[in-house]
Design an enzyme around this catalytic site. Structure first.
Site, mmCIF file in Angstrom:
data_model
loop_
_atom_site.group_PDB
_atom_site.id
_atom_site.type_symbol
_atom_site.label_atom_id
_atom_site.label_comp_id
_atom_site.label_asym_id
_atom_site.label_seq_id
_atom_site.Cartn_x
_atom_site.Cartn_y
_atom_site.Cartn_z
ATOM 1 N N ARG A 101 0.801 -1.217 0.000
ATOM 2 C CA ARG A 101 0.000 0.000 0.000
ATOM 3 C C ARG A 101 0.837 1.271 0.000
ATOM 4 O O ARG A 101 0.521 2.232 -0.695
ATOM 5 C CB ARG A 101 -0.910 -0.009 1.224
ATOM 6 C CG ARG A 101 -1.952 -1.068 1.101
ATOM 7 C CD ARG A 101 -2.764 -1.216 2.361
ATOM 8 N NE ARG A 101 -3.826 -2.188 2.119
ATOM 9 C CZ ARG A 101 -4.677 -2.583 3.047
ATOM 10 N NH1 ARG A 101 -4.613 -2.104 4.274
ATOM 11 N NH2 ARG A 101 -5.613 -3.459 2.748
ATOM 12 N N LEU A 106 -7.411 -7.732 10.082
ATOM 13 C CA LEU A 106 -8.427 -8.640 10.642
ATOM 14 C C LEU A 106 -7.719 -9.825 11.293
ATOM 15 O O LEU A 106 -8.106 -10.296 12.356
ATOM 16 C CB LEU A 106 -9.372 -9.130 9.543
ATOM 17 C CG LEU A 106 -10.290 -8.096 8.895
ATOM 18 C CD1 LEU A 106 -11.181 -8.770 7.854
ATOM 19 C CD2 LEU A 106 -11.154 -7.380 9.911
#
Lengths: 244, 639
Positions: free
Chosen positions: B331, B442
């Site tokens: 990212r 997560l």
């Protein structure tokens, strides 16, 4: 664009509420509906008046916090979206917009547009789970599930618990909400084991909390921002009959 | 001065956690009921911890500011959750997941913690599957996976573009079971105002009931913060608008060190800002980069509609710069490459602050149906917001503030520098170094909550079995409550003109401009001055109508914004201190000739843990040196 807003104001659960009129003179069609309310609240605070209270959080249609009646529809006139995704480009210059909280006995008003939806949580506490302890799960691929069943379970599981179905129903029925969770688990082998107790406890709790019965009108399905299908209610009924 | 001891167990990397578990002290089942644990936050880590600790028999009190635990912002995670299952036979393993995270984090995370996160990832998938989380499946009935940025294996489990929602609802369901059993007591619509210490140990919290305005005292033998990150510091971010760092910040001011605050992930693919009133930026999952190609026109200021620009006039800049990883670079790399193109004048849309994410080729190759099954809800969401159909035209996207790798400093047991205070999930700093790889938040939040804290907390609580119930009548509770009330009164009595959001918006702009995707010394120093000016303006011109003894959303917001100024200051201080570029922290002064990040391992291979010394006093820096025994520290390359 210029809009006339008629917004329900209510100090607290016990106070009498009423509509208050607000004039908005510079609404941009690019704004989200809640951003239009933000702009109104900014102005109210600058005038030292109490802003309009409303629930909101993720503002991307997934947390289920926001929800209000807009021109007679839960989450407004555009289908399949939550209030936070409603854009002002769907309104016309000069329009009068009526904004109200969910109206249902099991969802008492807390303030202005905020209602108490803890009844939904209480239904989930009653049985919205599969009883498995942390660490006790078998290797994931030992539980094969037909892709079709898994996809259908997912379609039921996308409910965000906003309460639009209850607000839309003339009987304030929570059947769509309850059936979504019942269906998700009924379709999966993991959920079958406790299916009988689950449907009994959740329906019993739903009745106890004062939600009405399903009248098969379909308003819940029409207004659900996540397009939960009324066929879930049929599955709930089937599960319920099987459980007695 | 406090000494940082990460308490990493001795022995080979792959055996540390096993050895730890075998030797950790335990609490007798009969004693567990007598021990109370407060958990603030009900996202994946908080709900996971509350259910797992409830199952063990502890008395758990669970708090959230939302009306229901199901609304915590884990719900908004889209693309997936990683695990080292190697179901695809593509060479994945726990070690490779660990290695990808260490490398992806640009060698600024602890080996021991990261290996453990990778190790428990498989149990997380087993657990969620057993809880009825409908992960995507293949026709044979087994679980499907997909690829994510920064890796070359397919290890991401997903539920369409709503994986966070499905995992969180799974965690919520396990929490519900414990609530029904009476092991967990739920306190919704509560905001934590302060942490209470007794004899140096975390013993409780002060909360405000957001409906009645009542100030409440809650005691426990240990406190766990699962309160998420501070990405809302930019005002516009992919986070929920009410997400906030106040609970962690209060703990910091009571003695918990804050680590690597400047490590903030700017997510490369979010819907760009459309207007000045905008309150948030909506994420478009990284998974889209599996089938979407990012490009800008080769000609500056080319205003033709995207579909009218022929293939040879398109610059697929990620594929050009990073041929090995292409559109699947991590990212931080993707965000900076996008910013570089836009700053150079090649951006698209009215503002020029956007690039194309194009699905044309994948739709041609795989068909509309396959693409719809993978990203249906994301395409729908994009169309709802912008009015543009990604099946017909490319998405326009731009980077946005997203995730904070920094957070409260914790040791291997996830305990902060305050005994009895633990931090899990995004609120701690430990696993992602200077950059988090997609689908590992997560994973880490669930691992911390379900599988790590229920083991490590025993080591602390085993010494607490004789403590007995902690009375909230103690002077420490009274003092903390008094401080909280005084602060509220101070905020209420400013009686200026502007609402709290106006200040947040201005602060966000300062942070985005000077402490966002790229930073430099001059800008950072300027930011410090601007933050101070804004803070003064806030404390003299804020207005909160109504009273504190009722539901008052302006007061809630004001309390958080007041903290944002302090967090922002520390963030900038940390960014100034770190004279290198690593992961998401990019200092313009430290880059290679072709614009890649230049680390300085000799001087900055450490965790910067900051100690609060009182209002107006400078923070003190403590360094936890990072030791790499297993991996060779290299220049991170995705070329």
């Amino acid at each position: 664009m210029k809009l006339t807003l008629k917004i329900w104001r209510q100090k607290n659960a016990k106070a009498a509420g009423g509509f208050v009129t607000y004039q908005m003179n510079d609404v941009s069609p690019e704004m989200a509906f809640l951003e239009m309310l933000d702009a109104l609240n900014k102005k109210l605070v600058e005038e030292d008046k109490e802003p309009i209270a409303f629930d909101h959080d993720c503002r991307e249609g997934i947390c289920g916090s926001c929800g209000m009646y807009i021109n007679g529809h839960p989450h407004g006139p555009v289908p399949a979206i939550t209030t936070c995704h409603l854009s002002m480009r769907f309104f016309k210059d000069g329009e009068t917009v009526w904004i109200e909280p969910w109206r249902a006995k099991p969802f008492p008003v807390i303030r202005d547009l905020i209602v108490d939806r803890t009844a939904f949580d209480k239904i989930q506490f009653a049985g919205g789970f599969i009883s498995i302890n942390t660490g006790g799960a078998p290797e994931a691929n030992l539980i094969p599930v037909k892709k079709e069943d898994s996809d259908n379970a997912f379609d039921s599981a996308v409910c965000v618990g906003c309460g639009a179905c209850v607000a839309a129903c003339k009987n304030a029925s929570a059947m769509l909400f309850v059936s979504a969770k019942i269906s998700q688990f009924a379709l999966l082998p993991q959920g079958r084991i406790e299916a009988r107790d689950r449907v009994r406890s959740m329906v019993e709790k739903m009745d106890e909390l004062g939600f009405g019965n399903c009248s098969n009108t379909g308003a819940c399905e029409a207004e659900c921002p996540k397009e939960i299908k009324i066929s879930n209610i049929a599955r709930l009924n089937r599960e319920f009959y099987k459980a007695y | 001065m406090a000494q940082l001891n990460a308490k990493i167990p001795e022995g080979p990397l792959a055996q540390k956690w096993t050895k730890y578990k075998a030797s950790v002290k335990l609490v007798n089942p009969a004693n567990k009921k007598k021990l109370e644990i407060i958990i603030v936050g009900t996202g994946l880590s908080g709900a996971g911890a509350a259910s797992a600790l409830g199952e063990l028999g502890y008395s758990v009190k669970s708090f959230c500011y939302q009306d229901s635990p199901r609304r915590a912002h884990s719900v908004a995670a889209q693309g997936g959750i990683n695990a080292a299952k190697n179901y695809q036979n593509d060479g994945d393993s726990i070690y490779r997941l660990f290695y990808d995270m260490i490398k992806g984090g640009d060698y600024r995370a602890r080996e021991g913690n990261v290996y453990r996160a990778a190790e428990v990832s498989n149990q997380v998938i087993d657990h969620f599957t057993a809880l009825g989380v409908p992960f995507a499946r293949d026709y044979g009935g087994t679980l499907d996976t997909r690829s994510f940025g920064g890796v070359q294996v397919s290890r991401t489990f997903y539920s369409s573009g709503q994986t966070g929602q499905q995992c969180l609802l799974g965690a919520y369901s396990s929490l519900n079971r414990q609530i029904k059993k009476g092991n967990v007591t739920l306190y919704p619509r509560r905001e934590m105002l302060d942490l209470v210490l007794i004899d140096g140990k975390a013993r409780g919290i002060i909360t405000r009931n957001l409906i009645t305005g009542e100030i409440e005292r809650h005691s426990a033998h240990a406190v766990i913060l699962a309160t998420g990150g501070y990405g809302t510091i930019y005002y516009l971010s992919t986070l929920a608008v009410n997400s906030n760092p106040s609970a962690a910040w209060k703990a910091h001011k009571k003695g918990a060190f804050f680590a690597n605050p400047s490590f903030i992930q700017i997510h490369p693919t979010s819907v760009p800002q459309l207007n000045e009133f905008q309150s948030k930026l909506t994420l478009m999952s990284e998974s889209l980069r599996n089938d979407g190609r990012m490009w800008v026109p080769k000609t500056k200021g080319d205003k033709r509609p995207a579909n009218d620009i022929p293939e040879d006039e398109r610059d697929y800049y990620l594929e050009r710069r990073y041929p090995t990883f292409g559109n699947l670079v991590p990212r931080d790399v993707a965000s900076r490459a996008t910013k570089e193109r836009c700053d150079a004048g090649f951006g698209v849309g009215e503002t020029g602050l956007a690039v194309n994410l194009d699905f044309r080729d994948s739709i041609k190759k795989l068909g509309k149906k396959v693409i719809a099954s993978r990203y249906g809800n994301l395409f729908h969401m994009y169309k709802t917001i912008t009015g543009i159909d990604p099946f017909e035209e490319p998405m326009r996207i731009y980077p946005a503030g997203h995730y904070t790798m920094g957070g409260l400093w914790v040791d291997y047991e996830l305990m902060t520098t305050i005994p009895g205070l633990f931090a899990i999930g995004e609120s701690n700093f430990s696993d992602h170094g200077a950059n988090r790889l997609g689908a590992s938040s997560l994973m880490q939040a669930s691992g911390d909550g379900y599988f790590i804290i229920p083991v490590t907390i025993n080591n602390y609580l085993s010494d607490e079995i004789r403590t007995g119930k902690i009375s909230t009548d103690r002077a420490e509770f009274e003092a903390a409550e008094k401080d909280s009330v005084e602060r509220i009164n101070k905020l209420m009595s400013i009686k200026g003109k502007q609402n709290a959001s106006s200040f947040h918006k201005k602060l966000g702009k300062v942070m985005w401009d000077y402490c966002g995707m790229v930073r430099n010394e001059e800008g950072l120093k300027k930011a410090l001055v601007l933050i101070e000016e804004l803070r003064k303006e806030f404390w003299s011109d804020l207005n909160i109508p109504g009273t504190e003894a009722e539901l008052n959303q302006e007061l809630e917001k004001a309390g958080r914004v007041a903290d944002y100024f302090e967090v922002a200051e520390l963030l900038v201080t940390d960014a100034l201190n770190r004279k290198e570029s690593c992961g998401a922290h990019f200092r313009e002064e430290y880059q290679t000739a072709d614009g890649e990040a230049m680390r300085n391992d000799e001087n900055f291979s450490y965790v910067a843990a900051w100690e609060y010394k009182g209002a107006g006093e400078p923070h003190i820096l403590h360094k936890e040196e990072l030791h790499f025994e297993e991996v060779e520290v290299k220049v991170r390359s995705y070329k």
